[in-house]
Design an enzyme around this catalytic site. Structure first.
Site, mmCIF file in Angstrom:
data_model
loop_
_atom_site.group_PDB
_atom_site.id
_atom_site.type_symbol
_atom_site.label_atom_id
_atom_site.label_comp_id
_atom_site.label_asym_id
_atom_site.label_seq_id
_atom_site.Cartn_x
_atom_site.Cartn_y
_atom_site.Cartn_z
ATOM 1 N N ILE A 1 0.760 -1.254 0.004
ATOM 2 C CA ILE A 1 -0.098 0.107 0.109
ATOM 3 C C ILE A 1 0.957 1.268 -0.105
ATOM 4 O O ILE A 1 0.555 2.224 -0.676
ATOM 5 C CB ILE A 1 -0.885 -0.127 1.128
ATOM 6 C CG1 ILE A 1 -1.960 -1.220 0.984
ATOM 7 C CG2 ILE A 1 -1.603 1.397 1.525
ATOM 8 C CD1 ILE A 1 -2.898 -1.319 2.126
ATOM 9 N N SER B 1 2.278 -8.019 3.068
ATOM 10 C CA SER B 1 1.571 -7.835 4.143
ATOM 11 C C SER B 1 0.369 -7.099 3.886
ATOM 12 O O SER B 1 -0.656 -7.252 4.381
ATOM 13 C CB SER B 1 2.428 -7.140 5.368
ATOM 14 O OG SER B 1 3.756 -7.887 5.636
ATOM 15 N N GLU C 1 -11.218 -2.085 18.041
ATOM 16 C CA GLU C 1 -9.977 -2.593 18.387
ATOM 17 C C GLU C 1 -9.466 -2.172 19.675
ATOM 18 O O GLU C 1 -9.845 -1.149 20.429
ATOM 19 C CB GLU C 1 -9.168 -2.629 17.308
ATOM 20 C CG GLU C 1 -9.664 -3.420 16.119
ATOM 21 C CD GLU C 1 -8.579 -3.419 14.722
ATOM 22 O OE1 GLU C 1 -7.714 -2.856 14.922
ATOM 23 O OE2 GLU C 1 -9.113 -4.042 13.958
ATOM 24 N N HIS D 1 1.388 -10.046 17.796
ATOM 25 C CA HIS D 1 -0.009 -9.997 17.995
ATOM 26 C C HIS D 1 -0.561 -11.071 18.759
ATOM 27 O O HIS D 1 -0.124 -12.228 18.684
ATOM 28 C CB HIS D 1 -0.774 -10.325 16.597
ATOM 29 C CG HIS D 1 -2.175 -9.831 16.595
ATOM 30 N ND1 HIS D 1 -3.051 -10.596 17.113
ATOM 31 C CD2 HIS D 1 -2.698 -8.698 15.887
ATOM 32 C CE1 HIS D 1 -4.319 -9.844 16.831
ATOM 33 N NE2 HIS D 1 -4.113 -9.010 15.962
ATOM 34 N N ARG E 1 -1.936 -4.237 22.854
ATOM 35 C CA ARG E 1 -1.293 -5.441 22.385
ATOM 36 C C ARG E 1 0.018 -5.949 23.022
ATOM 37 O O ARG E 1 -0.056 -7.257 23.267
ATOM 38 C CB ARG E 1 -0.831 -5.286 20.986
ATOM 39 C CG ARG E 1 -1.918 -5.797 19.852
ATOM 40 C CD ARG E 1 -1.510 -5.555 18.468
ATOM 41 N NE ARG E 1 -2.862 -5.507 17.831
ATOM 42 C CZ ARG E 1 -2.740 -5.215 16.538
ATOM 43 N NH1 ARG E 1 -1.721 -4.930 16.158
ATOM 44 N NH2 ARG E 1 -3.923 -5.236 16.074
ATOM 45 N N HIS F 1 4.241 -9.573 14.577
ATOM 46 C CA HIS F 1 3.108 -9.132 13.616
ATOM 47 C C HIS F 1 3.498 -7.867 13.003
ATOM 48 O O HIS F 1 3.267 -7.550 11.815
ATOM 49 C CB HIS F 1 1.892 -9.015 14.370
ATOM 50 C CG HIS F 1 0.706 -8.396 13.575
ATOM 51 N ND1 HIS F 1 0.227 -9.131 12.675
ATOM 52 C CD2 HIS F 1 -0.197 -7.250 13.819
ATOM 53 C CE1 HIS F 1 -0.902 -8.340 12.195
ATOM 54 N NE2 HIS F 1 -0.954 -7.089 12.945
ATOM 55 N N ARG G 1 2.455 -0.040 19.053
ATOM 56 C CA ARG G 1 1.478 0.441 18.093
ATOM 57 C C ARG G 1 0.066 0.286 18.433
ATOM 58 O O ARG G 1 -0.352 -0.832 18.743
ATOM 59 C CB ARG G 1 1.756 -0.212 16.560
ATOM 60 C CG ARG G 1 0.781 0.286 15.459
ATOM 61 C CD ARG G 1 1.076 -0.312 14.193
ATOM 62 N NE ARG G 1 0.908 -2.016 14.313
ATOM 63 C CZ ARG G 1 -0.102 -2.538 13.816
ATOM 64 N NH1 ARG G 1 -0.951 -1.756 12.960
ATOM 65 N NH2 ARG G 1 -0.312 -4.014 13.916
HETATM 66 C C1 SIN Z 1 -5.874 -6.930 13.569
HETATM 67 O O1 SIN Z 1 -6.753 -6.880 12.886
HETATM 68 O O2 SIN Z 1 -5.866 -7.510 14.699
HETATM 69 C C2 SIN Z 1 -4.569 -6.418 13.278
HETATM 70 C C3 SIN Z 1 -4.974 -4.657 12.783
HETATM 71 C C4 SIN Z 1 -3.486 -4.296 13.052
HETATM 72 O O3 SIN Z 1 -2.381 -5.073 13.045
HETATM 73 O O4 SIN Z 1 -3.394 -2.946 13.022
#
Ligand code: SIN
Length: 513
Positions: free
Chosen positions: A19, A46, A118, A233, A278, A337, A372
């Site tokens: 991207i 990714s 999230e 993650h 996280r 991740h 992050r």
């Molecule tokens: C997720 O969908 O848990 C990952 C999203 C991210 O890594 O920002």
């Protein structure tokens, strides 16, 4: 190819077709650019695998200041506040821009963007496309846009191996393709090569994401920041496949619970529980596994019947290993991740090497700090691609001379994976880091195919050794507390080599194999 290559000399070169690279190329149009991609566009990146979406303060109850506050809280004292504020201010327009390229974002029945939740976000602010197919849908739209933009020449199946640098200024890119080595002359190069998951045994990244952009910048003498901060993650599907399938945080955002083999929740005492930042949650899951438990996501009640509609990619991965999330528990474990650190860049994406920019995961803008906030990285890539393109466009093109094509081996991360996985995991300590430095140094100094991955690993290990505290995703059992002052870190490959050589002489390492 070599006969034609000189006609491209002088154009900006973008290395990487995710991207960040595609958006930079599109923003540069109509200026002619060359985009080099290791694979066919969209494959093995990714970006295509991204499930989680883009975070932006789009809700009526939200604004960029609230988004900034959550970003800074998750970043554990290390975010560059000004940079984070600039990026998050532009988040909504970045999403509008993507919608303008035809990305089919999920919407409510009234037509407004559907906003997901999230971890560590205090508001619903994550936009998705086709549920967990967000990355794939964005890539589909951007690839179509790039293919129909005449000023963008995409060269697929080309791997950048070295940057040509004279007097700390870029002169071009040595690459390798099916017919052999090739040199592309340019004084303007953008790294958009993604992350480092391929350096680890357990990762949610494609195996080809093995830090090659970091290696290119390192060999060119660039400065890096915050390399020690690697995000794990908490919920990757604990099945036989490597790389591992991500079970998006959005699944927990829709109410799924973490339990263990006894059927009981085990996050009592973890503030935020399933929606903790996280780093915190990954450590809690890791500790529970280390204590001999198994860990599962229970999505049977919530999101329950909505699961297949919201998460079709995850459902199909679960079915692939005989699990039906409507009926069964989903086995999970943490996996590498994302990389918060990277090539140090300024507010325009410029690195310390003249004529070299970096954008996306390979860059370290300071947005993410030590940990992050979920879904801030796609937002960052899209926002920063525009700034990078403006800066590149404002830098005069100057002709470059042809050079002999250098022959450098294709990077092989396999030999370094066990060392990095052991030393740079969720829980670290000085002895483990020193042992890794000891093992990586000879590989990094060699001319073997593992040399570039080892050099990247060595810089990360030395950065982690230097940080004698625990902060965000960097947790050291021998320094479990925060230092009094939070400082971002800096390193170069030269400095990492010097420190690793010094360590190799030290008696502490005697007997380490
Ligand atoms: C997720 O969908 O848990 C990952 C999203 C991210 O890594 O920002």
């Amino acid at each position: 190819m070599s006969a034609d290559v000189r006609s491209f000399f002088g154009r900006p070169i973008i290395i990487g077709g995710g991207i960040a690279g595609l958006m930079t190329a599109l923003h540069l149009a109509p200026e002619p650019v060359l985009l080099l991609s290791r694979t066919l566009l969209g494959a093995d990146t990714s970006s295509t695998w991204a499930q989680g979406g883009l975070a932006a303060s789009l809700g009526d109850d939200d604004d960029p200041a609230l988004h900034l506050a959550d970003t800074i809280a998750a970043g554990d004292g290390l975010c560059d506040k000004d940079m984070a504020s600039r990026i998050l201010q532009d988040a909504s327009s970045a999403i509008e821009g993507l919608a303008g390229f035809g990305v089919p974002f999920d919407r409510t029945l009234k037509g407004s963007l559907r906003l997901g939740l999230e971890a560590a976000h205090n508001r619903r602010r994550i936009v998705h496309a086709h549920g967990d197919g967000t990355g794939r849908e964005i890539m589909r739209a951007l690839i179509a846009a790039v293919r129909s933009t005449p000023s963008i020449v995409v060269v697929e199946g080309v791997e950048a191996r070295r940057l040509a640098v004279r007097e700390n200024a870029i002169r071009g890119v040595w690459a390798s393709c099916s017919i052999g080595p090739v040199f592309f002359g340019s004084r303007r190069v953008v790294l958009a090569t993604g992350g480092i998951g391929g350096l680890f045994l357990d990762t949610t990244n494609p195996s080809g994401s093995c830090g090659q952009g970091l290696a290119l910048a390192a060999r060119a003498g660039a400065v890096f920041s915050d390399l020690e901060f690697i995000q794990f993650h908490p919920t990757a599907l604990d099945g036989p496949d490597r790389p591992m399938t991500l079970i998006s945080e959005a699944v927990r955002g829709e109410g799924a619970a973490l339990i263990d083999e006894t059927g009981q929740p085990f996050l009592q005492g973890v503030p935020g529980a399933e929606l903790a930042p996280r780093d915190v949650l990954a450590r809690a899951v890791w500790n529970h596994l280390a204590n001999g438990h198994r860990v599962f996501l229970d999505a049977r009640q919530r999101p329950g019947p909505e699961f297949p509609r919201l998460f079709p990619t995850i459902v199909s991965a679960c079915h692939g290993i005989g699990i039906n999330p409507l009926r069964d528990l989903i086995p999970i474990r943490p996996a590498q991740h994302y990389h918060m650190g990277g090539v140090a860049v300024d507010g325009c994406g410029r690195t310390s090497v003249k004529g070299l920019w970096a954008c996306g995961e390979v860059a370290s803008t300071g947005l993410h700090g030590a940990n992050r906030l979920a879904s801030n990285s796609l937002t960052e890539a899209v926002v920063c691609a525009r700034w990078v393109a403006e800066s590149v466009a404002g830098t005069p093109a100057r002709r470059t001379k042809p050079a002999f094509a250098g022959n450098y081996p294709s990077p092989d991360p396999v030999p370094v994976r066990p060392f990095l996985s052991r030393a740079l995991g969720i829980v670290r300590d000085g002895e483990g880091l020193k042992a890794a430095a000891h093992a990586l140094l000879p590989l990094a100094e060699s001319k073997e195919a593992a040399s570039d991955p080892a050099a990247v690993g060595l810089m990360i290990v030395v950065s982690a050794l230097r940080r004698r505290e625990s902060r965000g995703a960097h947790y050291r059992t021998d320094f479990p507390d925060h230092a009094a002052v939070a400082r971002r870190s800096e390193i170069t490959l030269e400095a990492a080599f010097a420190e690793a050589r010094e360590l190799a002489q030290s008696p502490v390492l005697e007997g380490v194999t």
